[in-house]
Design a protein around this motif. Structure first.
Motif, PDB file in Angstrom:
ATOM      1  N   LEU A 267       0.816  -1.210   0.000  1.00  0.00           N
ATOM      2  CA  LEU A 267       0.000   0.000   0.000  1.00  0.00           C
ATOM      3  C   LEU A 267       0.849   1.259   0.000  1.00  0.00           C
ATOM      4  O   LEU A 267       2.057   1.217   0.243  1.00  0.00           O
ATOM      5  N   GLY A 268       0.203   2.392  -0.251  1.00  0.00           N
ATOM      6  CA  GLY A 268       0.909   3.662  -0.311  1.00  0.00           C
ATOM      7  C   GLY A 268       1.412   4.114   1.051  1.00  0.00           C
ATOM      8  O   GLY A 268       1.004   3.599   2.095  1.00  0.00           O
ATOM      9  N   ASP A 269       2.316   5.100   1.048  1.00  0.00           N
ATOM     10  CA  ASP A 269       2.896   5.563   2.301  1.00  0.00           C
ATOM     11  C   ASP A 269       1.944   6.516   3.033  1.00  0.00           C
ATOM     12  O   ASP A 269       0.944   6.980   2.479  1.00  0.00           O
ATOM     13  N   PRO A 273      -0.272  10.969  -1.584  1.00  0.00           N
ATOM     14  CA  PRO A 273      -1.668  10.915  -2.049  1.00  0.00           C
ATOM     15  C   PRO A 273      -2.209   9.497  -2.167  1.00  0.00           C
ATOM     16  O   PRO A 273      -3.418   9.301  -2.239  1.00  0.00           O
ATOM     17  N   LYS A 274      -1.322   8.503  -2.181  1.00  0.00           N
ATOM     18  CA  LYS A 274      -1.746   7.111  -2.316  1.00  0.00           C
ATOM     19  C   LYS A 274      -1.943   6.428  -0.964  1.00  0.00           C
ATOM     20  O   LYS A 274      -1.956   5.193  -0.868  1.00  0.00           O
ATOM     21  N   HIS A 275      -2.079   7.214   0.083  1.00  0.00           N
ATOM     22  CA  HIS A 275      -2.416   6.642   1.387  1.00  0.00           C
ATOM     23  C   HIS A 275      -3.625   5.724   1.196  1.00  0.00           C
ATOM     24  O   HIS A 275      -4.581   6.075   0.493  1.00  0.00           O
ATOM     25  N   PRO A 276      -3.631   4.521   1.771  1.00  0.00           N
ATOM     26  CA  PRO A 276      -4.707   3.555   1.494  1.00  0.00           C
ATOM     27  C   PRO A 276      -6.105   4.007   1.891  1.00  0.00           C
ATOM     28  O   PRO A 276      -7.088   3.487   1.347  1.00  0.00           O
ATOM     29  N   HIS A 278      -7.094   7.170   1.413  1.00  0.00           N
ATOM     30  CA  HIS A 278      -7.425   8.044   0.281  1.00  0.00           C
ATOM     31  C   HIS A 278      -7.906   7.226  -0.915  1.00  0.00           C
ATOM     32  O   HIS A 278      -8.816   7.641  -1.643  1.00  0.00           O
ATOM     33  N   THR A 279      -7.263   6.081  -1.141  1.00  0.00           N
ATOM     34  CA  THR A 279      -7.551   5.274  -2.329  1.00  0.00           C
ATOM     35  C   THR A 279      -8.740   4.329  -2.136  1.00  0.00           C
ATOM     36  O   THR A 279      -9.173   3.682  -3.095  1.00  0.00           O
ATOM     37  N   GLN A 281      -8.632   1.636  -0.259  1.00  0.00           N
ATOM     38  CA  GLN A 281      -8.157   0.272   0.018  1.00  0.00           C
ATOM     39  C   GLN A 281      -8.358  -0.114   1.486  1.00  0.00           C
ATOM     40  O   GLN A 281      -8.396  -1.283   1.833  1.00  0.00           O
ATOM     41  N   ALA A 298      -6.454  14.796  -1.870  1.00  0.00           N
ATOM     42  CA  ALA A 298      -6.264  13.623  -2.728  1.00  0.00           C
ATOM     43  C   ALA A 298      -7.479  13.340  -3.609  1.00  0.00           C
ATOM     44  O   ALA A 298      -7.431  12.459  -4.466  1.00  0.00           O
ATOM     45  N   PRO A 300     -10.639  11.936  -3.090  1.00  0.00           N
ATOM     46  CA  PRO A 300     -11.104  10.535  -3.071  1.00  0.00           C
ATOM     47  C   PRO A 300     -12.446  10.381  -3.775  1.00  0.00           C
ATOM     48  O   PRO A 300     -13.207  11.344  -3.910  1.00  0.00           O
TER      49      PRO A 300
END
Length: 445
Positions: A267-269, A273-276, A278-279, A281, A298, A300
């Motif tokens: 998963l993202g850091d 913006p790819k924090h899970p 935000h996405t 997940q 981000a 969402p």
């Protein structure tokens, strides 16, 4: 970005470095603060903020002070690490700071016990300000150590629960969970398996997750970390055993430690913006107030909900509390301008409009009870949840220790061992953890 410098790993490294701080001379109002704050003077203020918007906010804060105190000029130095502050506080000199601001509340015990920062209680008394009526309870607690108030709150961080309202609706969940049993049920409902991994995980419970540290979990259980003699209470207070058991039960219910860690590793850091969360997940997230702005930035594809973190079932009447930490400010014991420095500290931390304006600019929680209720606060309606958590008298923090946050590191390490199955005897592990904490504190004195 707000909150980045408060990452647990950075805080613990800073605490370790502070443990090396040599004892500095103290300078109290009756012994060292002999300067005349009504005369023309310049004080030096070191702070840790570095983002352009934050630096501007500090500049505006100081400008407001200088307007109110035209005889006191402030030389501002930003982006200062705790290591640099420690060195300057130890050695003093013409270029050393008179006032410092640190992100690490774990530093307070060492700052107070070493004498690096002066006791501010005499200054508060002289100014007719009662800290107990000025600051939220938890913030009062993390700025004191063994009767010495060597620091003062300067904005704060409150932890709560972010949740994916769209995912909640799809799962048939109508409201955020208030108790731990509700939380566990919702986390399972929101988890959608996909082969040997997850299409969506209800919550990432592992201690290596994003802000899911032992101390943030424990904040909901209201533990007493030390007894009246200063000995570790980890093996005696049932709150610790309960917290570890419930977290481990949730880890097992959501697929087990190894499966969760495998998923987490892809998963993202935490800060991108790819924090899970935000996405999408991960459907629920334990986090601080700064996450709201980052999540909205981000963009969402779901509606974001914010609520207090659930509490243990037997503490349902305390729902609404949370873990509190924040930025601290203090006056250097080596400063020859402590009275003028106090005027700056007093303005930044107790002037309601100054605190409100700084909060609006930094997007952290205000650190006075009056500022928390100010109609001048501007924020997304969801941010109000964090204001209420900060003001809640049941909210908790981690107490100061003579060796900084070393005891928190020890507890966290046991958490890693217990959730992964490396440690299987919880009671024995807590006893060993308590013994290690006591040994470390004894050696630091």
């Amino acid at each position: 970005m707000p909150g980045i410098s408060r990452k647990t790993t950075i805080a613990l490294v800073a605490s370790a470095s502070i443990a090396l701080l040599a004892t500095a001379c103290t300078g109290q109002p009756d012994s060292g603060a002999s300067d005349d704050a009504s005369k023309e003077t310049t004080v030096t203020f070191w702070h840790a903020w570095s983002a352009p918007s934050e630096v501007k906010a500090v500049k505006d804060l100081v400008a407001g002070f200088e307007k109110a105190h035209p005889n006191i000029h402030v030389q501002v130095v930003g982006n200062m690490t705790d290591d640099k502050m420690n060195q300057a506080l130890r050695t003093g000199g013409a270029k050393a700071p008179d006032v410092i601001s640190s992100f690490t509340t774990n530093s307070v015990g060492k700052f107070c016990s070493s004498g690096a920062l002066v006791d501010l209680d005499p200054f508060f008394e002289k100014s007719g300000i009662d800290p107990r009526k000025t600051f939220p309870k938890a913030m009062n607690e993390y700025t004191r150590f063994e009767g010495n108030r060597c620091a003062v709150p300067l904005l704060g961080d409150a932890y709560g629960l972010y949740y994916n309202k769209t995912a909640f609706k799809k799962a048939g969940i109508t409201a955020p969970p208030k108790t731990w049993s509700e939380f566990e049920r919702d986390a399972e409902k929101l988890t959608i398996p996909q082969g040997d991994t997850y299409k969506q995980l209800g919550f990432m419970p592992n201690y290596h997750g994003w802000e899911t540290t032992t101390e943030h979990y424990l904040g909901q259980f209201s533990p007493t970390y030390f007894d009246k003699d200063g000995k570790s209470n980890v093996a005696k207070d049932p709150a610790f055993e309960a917290a570890f058991k419930l977290q481990k039960k949730l880890v097992d219910a959501l697929g087990g430690y190894r499966k969760l860690e495998t998923y987490r590793s892809g998963l993202g850091d935490e800060w991108g913006p790819k924090h899970p969360f935000h996405t999408g997940q991960v459907a629920m997230q334990l986090d601080g107030e700064w996450r709201l702005g980052m999540a909205l930035d981000a963009k969402p594809k779901f509606d974001i909900g914010v609520a207090p973190l659930p509490v243990p079932d037997d503490q349902a009447d305390q729902y609404g509390k949370g873990y509190i930490t924040g930025t601290i400010a203090g006056i250097a014991a080596t400063s020859k301008k402590q009275n003028a420095a106090w005027e700056l500290v007093k303005y930044m931390t107790t002037n309601t409009d100054a605190v409100v304006n700084f909060s609006n600019a930094i997007h952290n929680v205000p650190s006075t009870l009056a500022a928390l209720k100010s109609p001048k606060l501007t924020y997304d309606p969801r941010f109000k949840t964090f204001l209420e958590i900060a003001a809640n008298p049941d909210s908790t923090t981690a107490p100061a220790s003579v060796n900084g946050g070393v005891y928190l590191t020890t507890i966290q390490q046991f958490g890693y061992d217990y959730e992964s199955g490396k440690a299987t005897d919880l009671k024995a592990g807590l006893k060993k953890t308590a013994a290690q904490i006591d040994t470390d504190i004894a050696q630091a004195k």
